[in-house]
Design a protein around this motif. Structure first.
Motif, PDB file in Angstrom:
ATOM      1  N   SER A 231     -55.474   7.777  43.749  1.00  0.00           N
ATOM      2  CA  SER A 231     -54.508   8.063  44.813  1.00  0.00           C
ATOM      3  C   SER A 231     -55.163   8.808  45.965  1.00  0.00           C
ATOM      4  CB  SER A 231     -53.331   8.867  44.246  1.00  0.00           C
ATOM      5  OG  SER A 231     -52.579   8.102  43.343  1.00  0.00           O
ATOM      6  N   ASN A 232     -55.940   9.844  45.653  1.00  0.00           N
ATOM      7  CA  ASN A 232     -56.620  10.589  46.709  1.00  0.00           C
ATOM      8  C   ASN A 232     -57.681   9.746  47.387  1.00  0.00           C
ATOM      9  OD1 ASN A 232     -55.117  12.925  46.304  1.00  0.00           O
ATOM     10  ND2 ASN A 232     -56.524  13.707  44.752  1.00  0.00           N
ATOM     11  N   MET A 233     -58.352   8.900  46.609  1.00  0.00           N
ATOM     12  CA  MET A 233     -59.390   8.049  47.180  1.00  0.00           C
ATOM     13  C   MET A 233     -58.805   7.064  48.183  1.00  0.00           C
ATOM     14  SD  MET A 233     -61.586   7.307  43.705  1.00  0.00           S
ATOM     15  CE  MET A 233     -62.618   6.093  44.509  1.00  0.00           C
ATOM     16  N   SER A 267     -44.786   7.483  45.090  1.00  0.00           N
ATOM     17  CA  SER A 267     -44.032   8.618  45.629  1.00  0.00           C
ATOM     18  C   SER A 267     -44.922   9.832  45.856  1.00  0.00           C
ATOM     19  CB  SER A 267     -42.881   8.979  44.681  1.00  0.00           C
ATOM     20  OG  SER A 267     -43.385   9.305  43.387  1.00  0.00           O
ATOM     21  N   ASP A 268     -46.021   9.935  45.118  1.00  0.00           N
ATOM     22  CA  ASP A 268     -46.912  11.077  45.288  1.00  0.00           C
ATOM     23  C   ASP A 268     -47.675  11.019  46.608  1.00  0.00           C
ATOM     24  OD1 ASP A 268     -48.118   8.794  44.080  1.00  0.00           O
ATOM     25  OD2 ASP A 268     -49.922   9.969  43.668  1.00  0.00           O
ATOM     26  N   LEU A 269     -47.695   9.854  47.245  1.00  0.00           N
ATOM     27  CA  LEU A 269     -48.400   9.700  48.519  1.00  0.00           C
ATOM     28  C   LEU A 269     -47.457   9.704  49.718  1.00  0.00           C
ATOM     29  CD1 LEU A 269     -50.983   6.894  47.606  1.00  0.00           C
ATOM     30  CD2 LEU A 269     -51.337   9.370  47.632  1.00  0.00           C
ATOM     31  N   ILE A 273     -48.747  10.005  53.593  1.00  0.00           N
ATOM     32  CA  ILE A 273     -48.772   8.789  54.406  1.00  0.00           C
ATOM     33  C   ILE A 273     -47.971   8.978  55.684  1.00  0.00           C
ATOM     34  CG2 ILE A 273     -47.910   6.417  54.486  1.00  0.00           C
ATOM     35  CD1 ILE A 273     -48.846   6.106  51.600  1.00  0.00           C
ATOM     36  N   MET A 274     -46.790   9.600  55.598  1.00  0.00           N
ATOM     37  CA  MET A 274     -46.008   9.812  56.815  1.00  0.00           C
ATOM     38  C   MET A 274     -46.730  10.768  57.761  1.00  0.00           C
ATOM     39  SD  MET A 274     -43.607   7.746  56.639  1.00  0.00           S
ATOM     40  CE  MET A 274     -43.006   8.249  58.258  1.00  0.00           C
ATOM     41  N   GLU A 275     -47.392  11.769  57.224  1.00  0.00           N
ATOM     42  CA  GLU A 275     -48.149  12.672  58.089  1.00  0.00           C
ATOM     43  C   GLU A 275     -49.310  11.935  58.749  1.00  0.00           C
ATOM     44  OE1 GLU A 275     -50.723  16.818  57.741  1.00  0.00           O
ATOM     45  OE2 GLU A 275     -48.948  16.544  56.489  1.00  0.00           O
ATOM     46  N   LEU A 276     -49.945  11.027  58.010  1.00  0.00           N
ATOM     47  CA  LEU A 276     -51.034  10.240  58.590  1.00  0.00           C
ATOM     48  C   LEU A 276     -50.530   9.360  59.729  1.00  0.00           C
ATOM     49  CD1 LEU A 276     -53.907   9.049  58.595  1.00  0.00           C
ATOM     50  CD2 LEU A 276     -53.136   7.434  56.823  1.00  0.00           C
ATOM     51  N   ILE A 277     -49.390   8.700  59.533  1.00  0.00           N
ATOM     52  CA  ILE A 277     -48.834   7.844  60.590  1.00  0.00           C
ATOM     53  C   ILE A 277     -48.527   8.678  61.829  1.00  0.00           C
ATOM     54  CG2 ILE A 277     -46.858   6.404  61.221  1.00  0.00           C
ATOM     55  CD1 ILE A 277     -46.767   5.449  58.313  1.00  0.00           C
ATOM     56  N   LEU A 278     -47.917   9.849  61.637  1.00  0.00           N
ATOM     57  CA  LEU A 278     -47.612  10.702  62.787  1.00  0.00           C
ATOM     58  C   LEU A 278     -48.887  11.205  63.454  1.00  0.00           C
ATOM     59  CD1 LEU A 278     -44.568  12.813  61.532  1.00  0.00           C
ATOM     60  CD2 LEU A 278     -44.563  10.842  63.055  1.00  0.00           C
ATOM     61  N   GLU A 279     -49.889  11.512  62.654  1.00  0.00           N
ATOM     62  CA  GLU A 279     -51.155  11.989  63.223  1.00  0.00           C
ATOM     63  C   GLU A 279     -51.786  10.926  64.121  1.00  0.00           C
ATOM     64  OE1 GLU A 279     -55.656  13.082  61.641  1.00  0.00           O
ATOM     65  OE2 GLU A 279     -53.953  13.207  60.254  1.00  0.00           O
TER      66      GLU A 279
END
Length: 700
Positions: A231-233, A267-269, A273-279
């Motif tokens: 998941s982190n990878m 769900s753990d991501l 993922i939403m923070e990445l899209i906003l970034e």
């Protein structure tokens, strides 16, 4: 043989019709010989009758979820060939190994139907996928070329049977070495960029894009269920391979669609993922702002005109137009200015499409804005705002996510305002972050139509408390310095900005004169108005201080405030504005002194005074994206700028004596300020208010 966890959602029950498979191994006696089927199969069943072979269907080992036989080619035969190819490669004999690599190479997808019968047909690759799965433990670093060929295989462009078997092969590869797992995840993430509506491998029916997306994410889910550490990878991979801002809208939208599918299955991501899209959205937003700021006004107008026209058209585009939405070869002959307009326009279209998508994701959650789900989601948005949006004051559109949903209820609005107040005045954040929070606070208060009068007065009161405290603790300052006292000037400029938009909310509505019509701004002019307590006195005390905020704040905002304040009889500040014209801020803003260094350190000199003024940057300036703006309900939620047309600058009909008297009074107050005690200063300000009122009456 490696035994994988059963792929429960990929139950195999296919039937494959195919001509007999040709072996990949060379026909020679030096290595493999020409042994009979019985010799090569290690005790396999004797060859069957030809008619019986034609009726054979694909048989699976349900325990291992693997194919046993396809048409006349047994799995044992394919396994023998794969094993001998790998063993030969280990001895340095690569002919069979190279044939195995070529079998998986993408070039096979373009194979002609009339190719030599000795060639392996595209449909026949399935048995080798299953065979290789069993010998994955034999793959080491020396087999990097084979692994690359396997991972380049067009596995999503074939049928469902092949896709399922290939996912098992990926799982087997991932279980051998961490480096193989990384390569597998990299391969699947790179497929996030694909935008073609369908693809074709000879011998298979066309596969549409939606089907490929579905199976890709079935594979990702299976791999991450087997190896949770992935998941982190994969999160790192999707961040590093996110499309560049210059890439097409189609690539961006495809990539984000895959991210949202990944979020739905893991769900753990979800938060990451939403923070990445906003970034990435903020990055594009800031880049667009800088592009427009650095261009000439004509270029900016051309871009906005083209975007507005595009917004009136149907947003649906075919794949060819999407794929060509990057700069084409024909564009190389265009003038540089035209190419720049085209590129900026394409970036704006991408930004608009992503904003529209993100609004659509969050909007259903806030249908019940005071529900527990909505409040928790808004708190997540606040966290993303602080971490991703707030540090970039040049962002012009992304922050409207907070604006839209904060307008949904008083509870959400108070959460947003409370966070901004805390960051600006009660946190240990960097000065630039605190200054940005002050700008957001002022802009939201000024522009938010649903911000009630009592909240406007509350925010103004907080700003007044801060600038009063700051003035008192910096009585001995050398003079105005926008770098040293940036938060002070940002707070004062925020006050001016709020006043220009919401001055009626700073009045005691119960004490208004009967002749005043709330909906008619002109009816307020020339009247004695009941302002909120101490507003006039406290602002005048700061204006007359050594910090001299009128000199450092944006001249445009200062001028608008001066005009309104004069005609609304709040205060008369034009003499101070005129006096400030003779003050050069560079004398207070030179070299390392601005950062606490010695006076003899001259450093960088500012020849242009505009660099010493606070930038007029308010994050909720008008929203320009034509498609995404449909979510904002600007008519009901947004305060637009409506100047009072009948206002005129003082002096147009004022006598020269009046101006000279005001100028004299202002100069006296400025010179005597440092020598006065607090009580004397308040008395002097009271006289100044009386003089101003008299002059206002004469001017109006």
């Amino acid at each position: 043989m490696t035994t994988n966890t059963p792929l429960s959602r990929l139950a195999f029950a296919p039937t494959v019709a195919s001509s007999p498979i040709k072996p990949i191994l060379r026909k020679t006696t030096s290595v493999l010989g020409t042994r009979s089927r019985a010799d090569d199969s290690d005790g396999a069943d004797e060859e069957e009758h030809p008619m019986k072979r034609q009726k054979k269907t694909v048989v699976f080992n349900e325990k291992l979820n693997m194919i046993r036989e396809i048409s006349g080619k047994s799995l044992e035969d394919a396994k023998r060939e794969v094993r001998q190819a790998l063993e030969g490669h280990a001895r340095g004999d690569d002919e069979d190994y190279d044939n195995l690599k070529e079998l998986f190479a993408p070039s096979n997808r373009n194979r002609s139907p009339d190719a030599d019968e000795d060639d392996t047909r595209p449909q026949e690759l399935l048995v080798y996928v299953v065979a290789l799965t069993g010998y994955v433990p034999m793959l080491g670093r020396s087999c990097a070329g084979l692994i690359r060929s396997v991972l380049r295989c067009s596995w999503l462009d074939r049928d469902e049977n092949f896709t399922k078997a290939y996912i098992q092969l990926l799982a087997a590869l991932s279980s051998v070495q961490a480096s193989f797992f990384e390569q597998v995840l990299t391969m699947v993430v790179e497929k996030f960029r694909e935008t073609k509506s369908y693809s074709l491998v000879p011998g298979f029916p066309p596969v549409d894009l939606e089907t490929k997306k579905r199976w890709l994410h079935v594979g990702i889910k299976y791999l991450l269920d087997l190896f949770p550490a992935g998941s982190n990878m994969i999160l790192n991979f999707v961040a590093s391979k996110f499309p560049h801002t210059t890439e097409s809208k189609a690539v961006h939208m495809s990539y984000i669609d895959h991210l949202l599918r990944l979020k739905a299955s893991r769900s753990d991501l979800e938060r990451d993922i939403m923070e990445l899209i906003l970034e990435k959205l903020v990055k594009l937003d800031v880049e667009m702002t800088l592009d427009l700021e650095n261009d000439e006004d004509d270029t900016t107008r051309a871009v906005m005109r083209s975007i507005q026209v595009a917004g009136d058209k149907d947003d649906q585009e075919d794949d060819e137009s999407d794929d060509e939405s990057v700069m084409s070869d024909d564009d190389d002959d265009l003038p540089e200015e035209t190419k720049r307009v085209i590129m900026i326009k394409r970036k704006l279209e991408t930004l608009d499409a992503i904003m529209d998508l993100v609004f659509s994701i969050y909007d259903p959650i806030f249908e019940k804005p005071d529900s527990e789900e909505a409040v928790e989601c808004f708190k997540d948005l606040l966290s993303d705002f602080k971490n991703v949006i707030l540090p970039h004051l040049k962002s012009r559109h992304t922050q409207y996510l907070l604006f839209k949903f904060a307008m949904k209820s008083d509870q959400l609005m108070e959460l947003f305002l409370g966070m901004l107040l805390t960051i600006a005045f009660h946190s240990t954040d960097a000065p630039v972050i605190k200054q940005a929070a002050a700008a957001y606070l002022a802009s939201f208060t000024a522009r938010g139509a649903r911000v009630q009068s009592h909240n406007v007065q509350l925010i103004v009161g907080c700003l007044l408390n801060y600038i009063d405290y700051y003035r008192e603790t910096h009585k001995n300052c050398r003079g105005p310095d926008v770098r040293r006292y940036s938060l002070y000037y940002a707070s004062f400029q925020g006050l001016l900005y709020i006043f220009c938009f919401r001055w009626r909310d700073l009045l005691d509505q119960d004490a208004l004169p009967e002749s005043v019509d709330w909906d008619d701004p002109v009816s307020f002019l020339g009247k004695e108005l009941p302002w909120m307590p101490d507003l006039k006195r406290r602002m005048q005390a700061n204006i007359a201080s050594k910090l001299n905020p009128l000199k450092c704040c944006s001249p445009v905002i200062v001028e608008e405030f001066a005009q309104l304040a004069h005609h609304l009889r709040l205060m008369y500040i034009y003499p101070q504005i005129e006096k400030n014209k003779s003050i050069h801020l560079s004398q207070f803003f030179t070299g390392s002194y601005a950062q606490g260094g010695a006076l003899r350190d001259t450093g960088f000199e500012f020849d242009n005074e505009k660099w010493t003024h606070l930038e007029a940057c308010f994050p909720f300036d008008p929203f320009q994206l034509p498609i995404a703006r449909r979510w904002l309900d600007l008519e009901n939620n947004y305060v637009t700028w409506s100047p009072i047309s009948v206002l005129r600058k003082p002096g147009e009909e004022d006598s020269d004596e009046d101006d000279e008297e005001e100028d004299s009074d202002e100069e006296e107050g400025s010179e005597e300020e440092s020598e006065m005690g607090e009580e004397e200063l308040e008395d002097r300000e009271g006289l100044f208010e009386e003089d101003t009122a008299t002059d206002d009456e004469r001017a109006d």
